[in-house]
Design a protein around this motif. Sequence first.
Motif, PDB file in Angstrom:
ATOM      1  N   VAL A 139       0.809  -1.224   0.000  1.00 10.64           N
ATOM      2  CA  VAL A 139       0.000   0.000   0.000  1.00 10.64           C
ATOM      3  C   VAL A 139       0.843   1.276   0.000  1.00 10.64           C
ATOM      4  O   VAL A 139       0.667   2.140  -0.880  1.00 10.64           O
ATOM      5  CB  VAL A 139      -0.993  -0.007   1.180  1.00 10.64           C
ATOM      6  N   PRO A 140       1.776   1.487   0.949  1.00 12.20           N
ATOM      7  CA  PRO A 140       2.554   2.735   0.907  1.00 12.20           C
ATOM      8  C   PRO A 140       3.438   2.840  -0.334  1.00 12.20           C
ATOM      9  O   PRO A 140       3.677   3.947  -0.840  1.00 12.20           O
ATOM     10  CB  PRO A 140       3.399   2.670   2.183  1.00 12.20           C
ATOM     11  N   ILE A 141       3.899   1.701  -0.857  1.00 13.31           N
ATOM     12  CA  ILE A 141       4.712   1.744  -2.076  1.00 13.31           C
ATOM     13  C   ILE A 141       3.865   2.208  -3.253  1.00 13.31           C
ATOM     14  O   ILE A 141       4.328   2.981  -4.101  1.00 13.31           O
ATOM     15  CB  ILE A 141       5.326   0.366  -2.360  1.00 13.31           C
ATOM     16  N   ILE A 142       2.626   1.738  -3.307  1.00 13.96           N
ATOM     17  CA  ILE A 142       1.744   2.148  -4.406  1.00 13.96           C
ATOM     18  C   ILE A 142       1.445   3.635  -4.332  1.00 13.96           C
ATOM     19  O   ILE A 142       1.488   4.352  -5.349  1.00 13.96           O
ATOM     20  CB  ILE A 142       0.446   1.320  -4.382  1.00 13.96           C
ATOM     21  N   TYR A 143       1.156   4.142  -3.137  1.00 13.62           N
ATOM     22  CA  TYR A 143       0.931   5.586  -2.997  1.00 13.62           C
ATOM     23  C   TYR A 143       2.176   6.363  -3.430  1.00 13.62           C
ATOM     24  O   TYR A 143       2.084   7.367  -4.157  1.00 13.62           O
ATOM     25  CB  TYR A 143       0.589   5.918  -1.544  1.00 13.62           C
ATOM     26  N   GLY A 144       3.344   5.919  -2.982  1.00 15.22           N
ATOM     27  CA  GLY A 144       4.572   6.593  -3.378  1.00 15.22           C
ATOM     28  C   GLY A 144       4.807   6.517  -4.872  1.00 15.22           C
ATOM     29  O   GLY A 144       5.258   7.489  -5.502  1.00 15.22           O
ATOM     30  N   ALA A 145       4.498   5.364  -5.473  1.00  9.98           N
ATOM     31  CA  ALA A 145       4.681   5.207  -6.916  1.00  9.98           C
ATOM     32  C   ALA A 145       3.744   6.122  -7.698  1.00  9.98           C
ATOM     33  O   ALA A 145       4.126   6.672  -8.736  1.00  9.98           O
ATOM     34  CB  ALA A 145       4.455   3.752  -7.310  1.00  9.98           C
ATOM     35  N   ILE A 326      -0.380  12.893  -2.500  1.00 10.18           N
ATOM     36  CA  ILE A 326      -0.712  11.465  -2.628  1.00 10.18           C
ATOM     37  C   ILE A 326       0.274  10.612  -1.838  1.00 10.18           C
ATOM     38  O   ILE A 326      -0.114   9.710  -1.085  1.00 10.18           O
ATOM     39  CB  ILE A 326      -0.725  11.062  -4.119  1.00 10.18           C
ATOM     40  N   ALA A 327       1.572  10.891  -2.010  1.00  9.22           N
ATOM     41  CA  ALA A 327       2.583  10.113  -1.290  1.00  9.22           C
ATOM     42  C   ALA A 327       2.476  10.326   0.216  1.00  9.22           C
ATOM     43  O   ALA A 327       2.579   9.373   1.004  1.00  9.22           O
ATOM     44  CB  ALA A 327       3.976  10.489  -1.786  1.00  9.22           C
ATOM     45  N   GLY A 328       2.276  11.570   0.649  1.00 10.95           N
ATOM     46  CA  GLY A 328       2.126  11.841   2.075  1.00 10.95           C
ATOM     47  C   GLY A 328       0.922  11.134   2.676  1.00 10.95           C
ATOM     48  O   GLY A 328       0.990  10.599   3.795  1.00 10.95           O
ATOM     49  N   PHE A 329      -0.190  11.121   1.934  1.00 13.56           N
ATOM     50  CA  PHE A 329      -1.385  10.411   2.384  1.00 13.56           C
ATOM     51  C   PHE A 329      -1.072   8.926   2.582  1.00 13.56           C
ATOM     52  O   PHE A 329      -1.512   8.301   3.547  1.00 13.56           O
ATOM     53  CB  PHE A 329      -2.504  10.588   1.351  1.00 13.56           C
ATOM     54  N   GLY A 330      -0.277   8.368   1.668  1.00 15.74           N
ATOM     55  CA  GLY A 330       0.110   6.965   1.808  1.00 15.74           C
ATOM     56  C   GLY A 330       0.969   6.722   3.030  1.00 15.74           C
ATOM     57  O   GLY A 330       0.959   5.617   3.596  1.00 15.74           O
ATOM     58  N   GLY A 331       1.722   7.748   3.457  1.00 13.65           N
ATOM     59  CA  GLY A 331       2.540   7.591   4.655  1.00 13.65           C
ATOM     60  C   GLY A 331       1.717   7.343   5.899  1.00 13.65           C
ATOM     61  O   GLY A 331       2.205   6.736   6.873  1.00 13.65           O
ATOM     62  N   ALA A 332       0.458   7.788   5.907  1.00 11.16           N
ATOM     63  CA  ALA A 332      -0.407   7.555   7.064  1.00 11.16           C
ATOM     64  C   ALA A 332      -0.699   6.075   7.273  1.00 11.16           C
ATOM     65  O   ALA A 332      -1.098   5.665   8.368  1.00 11.16           O
ATOM     66  CB  ALA A 332      -1.722   8.326   6.892  1.00 11.16           C
ATOM     67  N   TYR A 333      -0.487   5.266   6.235  1.00 10.27           N
ATOM     68  CA  TYR A 333      -0.737   3.827   6.372  1.00 10.27           C
ATOM     69  C   TYR A 333       0.201   3.201   7.399  1.00 10.27           C
ATOM     70  O   TYR A 333      -0.155   2.213   8.053  1.00 10.27           O
ATOM     71  CB  TYR A 333      -0.569   3.142   5.022  1.00 10.27           C
ATOM     72  N   PHE A 334       1.383   3.773   7.556  1.00 15.10           N
ATOM     73  CA  PHE A 334       2.339   3.225   8.517  1.00 15.10           C
ATOM     74  C   PHE A 334       1.864   3.380   9.954  1.00 15.10           C
ATOM     75  O   PHE A 334       2.268   2.613  10.832  1.00 15.10           O
ATOM     76  CB  PHE A 334       3.696   3.923   8.375  1.00 15.10           C
ATOM     77  N   THR A 335       1.039   4.383  10.207  1.00 17.87           N
ATOM     78  CA  THR A 335       0.645   4.699  11.586  1.00 17.87           C
ATOM     79  C   THR A 335      -0.832   4.417  11.807  1.00 17.87           C
ATOM     80  O   THR A 335      -1.192   3.349  12.297  1.00 17.87           O
ATOM     81  CB  THR A 335       0.973   6.167  11.897  1.00 17.87           C
ATOM     82  N   ILE A 336      -1.701   5.332  11.417  1.00 20.72           N
ATOM     83  CA  ILE A 336      -3.122   5.139  11.699  1.00 20.72           C
ATOM     84  C   ILE A 336      -3.746   4.069  10.814  1.00 20.72           C
ATOM     85  O   ILE A 336      -4.858   3.606  11.075  1.00 20.72           O
ATOM     86  CB  ILE A 336      -3.909   6.463  11.563  1.00 20.72           C
ATOM     87  N   ARG A 367       1.107  -0.222 -14.409  1.00 19.22           N
ATOM     88  CA  ARG A 367       2.307  -1.057 -14.348  1.00 19.22           C
ATOM     89  C   ARG A 367       3.111  -0.777 -13.076  1.00 19.22           C
ATOM     90  O   ARG A 367       3.696  -1.697 -12.486  1.00 19.22           O
ATOM     91  CB  ARG A 367       3.175  -0.816 -15.577  1.00 19.22           C
ATOM     92  N   ALA A 368       3.155   0.465 -12.666  1.00 20.54           N
ATOM     93  CA  ALA A 368       3.865   0.788 -11.416  1.00 20.54           C
ATOM     94  C   ALA A 368       3.180   0.135 -10.224  1.00 20.54           C
ATOM     95  O   ALA A 368       3.848  -0.314  -9.281  1.00 20.54           O
ATOM     96  CB  ALA A 368       3.940   2.305 -11.233  1.00 20.54           C
ATOM     97  N   THR A 369       1.859   0.073 -10.247  1.00 20.56           N
ATOM     98  CA  THR A 369       1.122  -0.607  -9.179  1.00 20.56           C
ATOM     99  C   THR A 369       1.458  -2.092  -9.141  1.00 20.56           C
ATOM    100  O   THR A 369       1.685  -2.676  -8.068  1.00 20.56           O
ATOM    101  CB  THR A 369      -0.391  -0.424  -9.378  1.00 20.56           C
ATOM    102  N   LEU A 370       1.518  -2.717 -10.306  1.00 17.56           N
ATOM    103  CA  LEU A 370       1.873  -4.131 -10.374  1.00 17.56           C
ATOM    104  C   LEU A 370       3.298  -4.356  -9.872  1.00 17.56           C
ATOM    105  O   LEU A 370       3.581  -5.354  -9.198  1.00 17.56           O
ATOM    106  CB  LEU A 370       1.723  -4.645 -11.808  1.00 17.56           C
ATOM    107  N   ALA A 371       4.200  -3.430 -10.197  1.00 14.42           N
ATOM    108  CA  ALA A 371       5.579  -3.543  -9.713  1.00 14.42           C
ATOM    109  C   ALA A 371       5.631  -3.429  -8.191  1.00 14.42           C
ATOM    110  O   ALA A 371       6.379  -4.161  -7.525  1.00 14.42           O
ATOM    111  CB  ALA A 371       6.445  -2.463 -10.361  1.00 14.42           C
ATOM    112  N   ALA A 372       4.842  -2.516  -7.634  1.00 14.28           N
ATOM    113  CA  ALA A 372       4.784  -2.376  -6.174  1.00 14.28           C
ATOM    114  C   ALA A 372       4.212  -3.634  -5.528  1.00 14.28           C
ATOM    115  O   ALA A 372       4.680  -4.087  -4.472  1.00 14.28           O
ATOM    116  CB  ALA A 372       3.949  -1.160  -5.797  1.00 14.28           C
ATOM    117  N   LEU A 373       3.205  -4.226  -6.157  1.00 10.87           N
ATOM    118  CA  LEU A 373       2.632  -5.466  -5.635  1.00 10.87           C
ATOM    119  C   LEU A 373       3.649  -6.603  -5.680  1.00 10.87           C
ATOM    120  O   LEU A 373       3.651  -7.478  -4.802  1.00 10.87           O
ATOM    121  CB  LEU A 373       1.381  -5.847  -6.442  1.00 10.87           C
ATOM    122  N   LEU A 374       4.517  -6.596  -6.694  1.00 11.72           N
ATOM    123  CA  LEU A 374       5.560  -7.617  -6.766  1.00 11.72           C
ATOM    124  C   LEU A 374       6.490  -7.526  -5.563  1.00 11.72           C
ATOM    125  O   LEU A 374       6.820  -8.553  -4.948  1.00 11.72           O
ATOM    126  CB  LEU A 374       6.358  -7.441  -8.067  1.00 11.72           C
TER     127      LEU A 374
END
Length: 429
Positions: A139-145, A326-336, A367-374
């Motif tokens: 999840v955080p990798i996909i947001y960052g991607a 978008i990336a910052g929002f994904g960072g919230a996955y680590f905490t809340i 494709r970036a999402t698939l790479a993050a899922l890998l």
Amino acid sequence: MTVTTPAPASPVAAAEPASILVRHWRLPVVFSVFSVLAIVLFLVFPRSGTTTYTFSSKNDFFTIPGLPVPAVATGIVMTIIAVAITVVAYLLVARGRRVPQWLSAIFALALLIGFVTWSVGDGTVPVAGLLAGALGLSVPIIYGAMGGVLSERVGVVNVAIEGQLLGGAFTSAMLATITHSVVVGLIGAAVAGMIVSFVLAAFSIKYLVDQVIVGIVLNVLVSGVTGFFYTAVMANNTAAFNLPPTLPALPIPVLSQIPVIGPVLFDQTLIVYVMYVAVAAVYVTLFHTRWGLRVRAVGEHPKAADTVGINVNSTRFWTVLIAGAIAGFGGAYFTIGGVGGFVKDMTSGLGYIALAAVIFGRWDPIRATLAALLFGFANALQSLLGLLHAPIPSEFLRMLPYLVTIFAVAGLVGMSRGPAASGKPYIKS
């Protein structure tokens, strides 16, 4: 006797260069290396036993019976498949043809099944749990991607994804703890990512500082600032500043009870469901809207975009800010969205993995999402194999996700061309 002389060659034809057959042997060579490894593991050092793959949970509509797989026979079959695909790849390249992606996918799947079966032996592999863990770690990798794709498509190399994720994680934990509101925490995470992006945009677009250097400096800066406040404030008063509420799982009725895919995709928290929307939104806006056309034009040929009236620097500035949000929002996955509290440098370099996913995905959101899922799958797999006491050194297991990333970017992608103007500042003439 009449002698017929050949007509002289046309000057145009003579000027045309002869066609050159270019053969790319990189993929067959990579296949060969992994086929040899398969032979060594599965044939030279086989493991006896039967691995059982389970697919159902107690809440599913119906039960799918487990699939017992003999380890020795599976290793032999998967090795034969890998060697056969390697031979086909060599033949295709020798004839000047490209190796289709579906063939590479079958090769990777065969080795994966063989490796997991060989590693587990007489154990059980919960497929739904493995896939759910892979999605959670992705999840955080996909947001960052997604932030990386937007930034690079507009012409700004976003090395600061790590700082955006870390800033979002820190801000969401602190604000959600103070206000007792996950909504405030999520908004604060997006704003933190935008602040990091603002600095990146200001220095790289307005002051023409090298974008890669700015990104690296920002990552170090955010790490230092968040580490200082964690030590000085959070660690001394956890209840007041580092005990945020967490997002509950929101199972979607009916869909969450579908075997395998239900628990994986439809029994998640709000931040995961927002991720689905974010990936679709980035794809649609980039390739099916007027704004996306402008963004891609600025990233490919800023001078031409400027000629038709597009404000290049303004477009870059605002797009980078959106990417940071978008990336910052994904960072919230680590905490809340997961752990529930901030820990120093808790992103652990996943921002750089997100950047690798952007390159592996060829600057395409899907494709970036698939790479993050890998990468997430490789991480979940190493955790599972560690729990099942696979006969592999723990040090190698911890290296597995990063080895997969290096193999994917260097072995499968190799040299690839990003947006033509990415990393190049634009000076209006």
